[in-house]
Write a protein that holds these residues in place. Sequence first.
Motif, PDB file in Angstrom:
ATOM      1  N   ARG A  20      51.403  50.130  55.901  1.00 53.41           N
ATOM      2  CA  ARG A  20      50.289  51.081  56.055  1.00 53.41           C
ATOM      3  C   ARG A  20      49.709  51.405  54.676  1.00 53.41           C
ATOM      4  NH1 ARG A  20      52.507  56.229  59.065  1.00 53.41           N
ATOM      5  NH2 ARG A  20      50.630  57.124  58.197  1.00 53.41           N
ATOM      6  N   ASP A  21      49.543  50.375  53.850  1.00 53.98           N
ATOM      7  CA  ASP A  21      49.092  50.555  52.466  1.00 53.98           C
ATOM      8  C   ASP A  21      48.191  49.377  52.078  1.00 53.98           C
ATOM      9  OD1 ASP A  21      51.092  48.712  52.719  1.00 53.98           O
ATOM     10  OD2 ASP A  21      52.368  49.497  51.120  1.00 53.98           O
ATOM     11  N   LEU A  22      47.120  49.199  52.886  1.00 53.70           N
ATOM     12  CA  LEU A  22      46.314  47.979  52.781  1.00 53.70           C
ATOM     13  C   LEU A  22      45.213  48.093  51.718  1.00 53.70           C
ATOM     14  CD1 LEU A  22      46.147  47.133  56.580  1.00 53.70           C
ATOM     15  CD2 LEU A  22      47.864  46.492  54.879  1.00 53.70           C
ATOM     16  N   ARG A  23      45.631  48.177  50.488  1.00 56.90           N
ATOM     17  CA  ARG A  23      44.679  48.267  49.366  1.00 56.90           C
ATOM     18  C   ARG A  23      45.346  47.647  48.143  1.00 56.90           C
ATOM     19  NH1 ARG A  23      47.440  52.887  49.857  1.00 56.90           N
ATOM     20  NH2 ARG A  23      48.563  53.477  47.967  1.00 56.90           N
ATOM     21  N   LEU A  24      44.536  47.438  47.110  1.00 52.41           N
ATOM     22  CA  LEU A  24      45.090  46.828  45.895  1.00 52.41           C
ATOM     23  C   LEU A  24      44.866  47.713  44.676  1.00 52.41           C
ATOM     24  CD1 LEU A  24      44.353  43.005  46.234  1.00 52.41           C
ATOM     25  CD2 LEU A  24      46.566  44.160  46.163  1.00 52.41           C
ATOM     26  N   TYR A  25      44.900  49.004  44.853  1.00 57.41           N
ATOM     27  CA  TYR A  25      44.856  49.912  43.707  1.00 57.41           C
ATOM     28  C   TYR A  25      45.821  51.055  44.010  1.00 57.41           C
ATOM     29  CZ  TYR A  25      42.316  53.569  46.188  1.00 57.41           C
ATOM     30  OH  TYR A  25      41.980  54.566  47.062  1.00 57.41           O
ATOM     31  N   ASP A  26      46.230  51.764  42.960  1.00 64.23           N
ATOM     32  CA  ASP A  26      47.096  52.935  43.133  1.00 64.23           C
ATOM     33  C   ASP A  26      48.123  52.718  44.248  1.00 64.23           C
ATOM     34  OD1 ASP A  26      48.217  55.384  42.955  1.00 64.23           O
ATOM     35  OD2 ASP A  26      46.455  56.521  43.567  1.00 64.23           O
ATOM     36  N   HIS A  27      49.012  51.774  44.034  1.00 64.78           N
ATOM     37  CA  HIS A  27      49.878  51.294  45.107  1.00 64.78           C
ATOM     38  C   HIS A  27      51.331  51.322  44.635  1.00 64.78           C
ATOM     39  CE1 HIS A  27      51.404  48.577  48.167  1.00 64.78           C
ATOM     40  NE2 HIS A  27      50.226  48.554  48.752  1.00 64.78           N
ATOM     41  N   ALA A  28      52.128  52.191  45.253  1.00 61.67           N
ATOM     42  CA  ALA A  28      53.494  52.401  44.757  1.00 61.67           C
ATOM     43  C   ALA A  28      54.369  51.142  44.862  1.00 61.67           C
ATOM     44  CB  ALA A  28      54.144  53.553  45.504  1.00 61.67           C
ATOM     45  N   ALA A  29      54.246  50.409  45.968  1.00 68.90           N
ATOM     46  CA  ALA A  29      55.129  49.245  46.139  1.00 68.90           C
ATOM     47  C   ALA A  29      54.764  48.136  45.152  1.00 68.90           C
ATOM     48  CB  ALA A  29      55.054  48.730  47.578  1.00 68.90           C
ATOM     49  N   PHE A  30      53.455  47.880  44.978  1.00 72.65           N
ATOM     50  CA  PHE A  30      53.055  46.879  43.984  1.00 72.65           C
ATOM     51  C   PHE A  30      53.503  47.325  42.589  1.00 72.65           C
ATOM     52  CE2 PHE A  30      49.824  44.851  46.834  1.00 72.65           C
ATOM     53  CZ  PHE A  30      50.196  43.544  46.593  1.00 72.65           C
ATOM     54  N   ALA A  31      53.288  48.609  42.286  1.00 72.90           N
ATOM     55  CA  ALA A  31      53.632  49.103  40.947  1.00 72.90           C
ATOM     56  C   ALA A  31      55.130  48.936  40.695  1.00 72.90           C
ATOM     57  CB  ALA A  31      53.198  50.553  40.794  1.00 72.90           C
ATOM     58  N   LEU A 258      43.122  56.831  55.503  1.00 69.87           N
ATOM     59  CA  LEU A 258      44.430  57.299  55.030  1.00 69.87           C
ATOM     60  C   LEU A 258      45.542  56.706  55.887  1.00 69.87           C
ATOM     61  CD1 LEU A 258      44.033  61.089  54.162  1.00 69.87           C
ATOM     62  CD2 LEU A 258      44.974  59.302  52.684  1.00 69.87           C
ATOM     63  N   ARG A 259      45.281  56.611  57.170  1.00 69.87           N
ATOM     64  CA  ARG A 259      46.307  56.102  58.088  1.00 69.87           C
ATOM     65  C   ARG A 259      46.754  54.684  57.703  1.00 69.87           C
ATOM     66  NH1 ARG A 259      49.568  53.757  59.929  1.00 69.87           N
ATOM     67  NH2 ARG A 259      50.510  53.694  62.003  1.00 69.87           N
ATOM     68  N   PHE A 260      45.781  53.854  57.360  1.00 74.59           N
ATOM     69  CA  PHE A 260      46.131  52.468  57.028  1.00 74.59           C
ATOM     70  C   PHE A 260      46.220  52.240  55.523  1.00 74.59           C
ATOM     71  CE2 PHE A 260      44.373  52.222  61.327  1.00 74.59           C
ATOM     72  CZ  PHE A 260      45.448  51.634  61.954  1.00 74.59           C
ATOM     73  N   GLY A 261      46.132  53.319  54.753  1.00 74.87           N
ATOM     74  CA  GLY A 261      46.298  53.204  53.301  1.00 74.87           C
ATOM     75  C   GLY A 261      45.169  52.444  52.625  1.00 74.87           C
ATOM     76  N   ILE A 262      44.002  52.462  53.227  1.00 76.72           N
ATOM     77  CA  ILE A 262      42.839  51.809  52.599  1.00 76.72           C
ATOM     78  C   ILE A 262      42.434  52.665  51.394  1.00 76.72           C
ATOM     79  CG2 ILE A 262      40.433  51.037  52.991  1.00 76.72           C
ATOM     80  CD1 ILE A 262      41.940  49.721  55.209  1.00 76.72           C
ATOM     81  N   VAL A 263      42.588  53.989  51.538  1.00 76.36           N
ATOM     82  CA  VAL A 263      42.467  54.863  50.356  1.00 76.36           C
ATOM     83  C   VAL A 263      43.845  55.467  50.100  1.00 76.36           C
ATOM     84  CG1 VAL A 263      40.030  55.458  50.762  1.00 76.36           C
ATOM     85  CG2 VAL A 263      41.815  56.936  51.646  1.00 76.36           C
ATOM     86  N   SER A 264      44.093  55.784  48.834  1.00 76.38           N
ATOM     87  CA  SER A 264      45.423  56.328  48.537  1.00 76.38           C
ATOM     88  C   SER A 264      45.381  57.850  48.573  1.00 76.38           C
ATOM     89  CB  SER A 264      45.904  55.823  47.171  1.00 76.38           C
ATOM     90  OG  SER A 264      45.744  56.805  46.177  1.00 76.38           O
TER      91      SER A 264
END
Length: 477
Positions: A20-31, A258-264
Amino acid sequence: MTSSTKTAQDKPLSIVWLRRDLRLYDHAAFAAALAGKGSIQPVFVFDTDILEAFPQKDDRRLTFIAEALVRMDAELGKAGGKLLVLHGKAQELLPKLAKESGAAAVYCSADYEPATRERDKAVAKDLEKLGVAFHAVCDHLIHPPTEVLKADGKPYLVFTPYSKAWRAKLNNTSFDEKPVKLNGRLADGDFPKSISLDKGAEAVLKQIGYTHNPHDWWKVEEGESRLKAFIGKAVSGYKDTRDFMANEKGTSHISPYLRFGIVSIRHCARLAVEQKTHDTWMNELIWREFYAMVLYHFPESQNLELIEKYRGLDWSQNKVHWKAFVECRTGYPIVDAAMRQLHETGWMHNRSRMIVASFLTKDLLQDWRLGDAHFAQWLMDYDMASNVGGWQWAASTGTDAAPYFRIFNPITQSKRFDPEGTYIRRWLPELKLLSDKEIHFPSAEARKKLGYAEPVVDHDDSRKRALAMYKHAGEEL
Ligand SMILES: Cc1cc2nc3c(=O)[nH]c(=O)nc-3n(C[C@H](O)[C@H](O)[C@H](O)COP(=O)(O)OP(=O)(O)OC[C@H]3O[C@@H](n4cnc5c(N)ncnc54)[C@H](O)[C@@H]3O)c2cc1C
């Protein structure tokens, strides 16, 4: 599933499992993955265990997800990688992928819903057997559910003290961005994609047996701009505008993003604090965290009343009423307009959600679980914690419960929060010629003329029956 382990850099390979984090900025798992060594392979699984709950083949949420994945893949392509999309049981596919690709670790953003926690535990166990580390990091909340607790270590059940403690726990880094700098770190892995993203969202959905059903309101690429427009302009007046259902700019409409994490969530909070008058809006973001925390500590509340004495209330089984409710012909214009908004857009204004939920539980005396399930089927922003929280609040069975004797009068609510009937006219155009006064509760004559339903119940009678039902349950204890 076969794969070459040829990667941009030598091992170790880390898998970032997107959910539920479908974005490529401000992303805890990627970080978190980037903080380690080696290359990174992002993967998304259309989990058949979850898809079972999406019986409608044109469910718009699937379209939204597919659009987000195509967008991410294009962005990853620019950074030299690609998104791997699988279809099947995530619980089996993740360990299989980790094994075949020789991954050293799997990173993901923690999901606190009961079934997902169980699934993640099982995945972590299987990965452990393979010697693969599993890291679930907090991403979609500012404070994880175990962080804001009462002095005795127990979870809060009342919002106001929770919100105070939530704010007190903030520090200078709470809203900091978790940067995603992928260049040179993505696996060049020729993982064969089970689901091809090359031909766009429609083709993606076809491969998993769903159909493309976009809606003008919900364009993946508009999440950020919508948030910025709202914060830049409307947030300062939010306190005064948020309850007026016809005002489409009165609230942010950010919930599906927010639900799908398109925005953080951190980005929302960062932007909000830049404004001086953000407090009321911030409170709503805290409600979201409050309900996530409650569901985490009381997973049974997903289908059981939090207040014990209200378990087993004598709900009505009237199928005719239920049918009228879901077919938007209860004869109460504000309720029918709200339900039309839900079915047509996949979203409903918060004030409308409260009116509708009160009407179902306290006018029709129907089980809140029915309403919860119906919303779960239709809401673009469906989130188990907020939905159960909202429904139990309205039914007076949950946290911070509206005392059972507080029963919304749908006509008074309509007059107060849609004074000119603009919202009703928008969603129930068959009533559009009625006067501002009559539109809230048309006369029998007007109903007949316009072919609009007779009221299914009399509010005053229902109110008395609801009071008796709750009082009886309270006394029985
Ligand atoms: C019966 C009922 C069911 C609900 N079901 C859901 C649901 O499934 N998913 C969902 O996201 N919200 C749910 N809500 C809360 C709320 O109605 C929506 O979050 C809000 O209408 C979304 O619109 P917005 O983005 O314009 O919100 P804004 O008013 O702009 O608020 C900003 C954000 O704060 C959060 N928020 C706002 N109000 C609440 C609230 N009362 N509880 C929790 N979070 C809140 C949302 O993430 C929202 O996007 C429900 C409320 C009720 C009464």
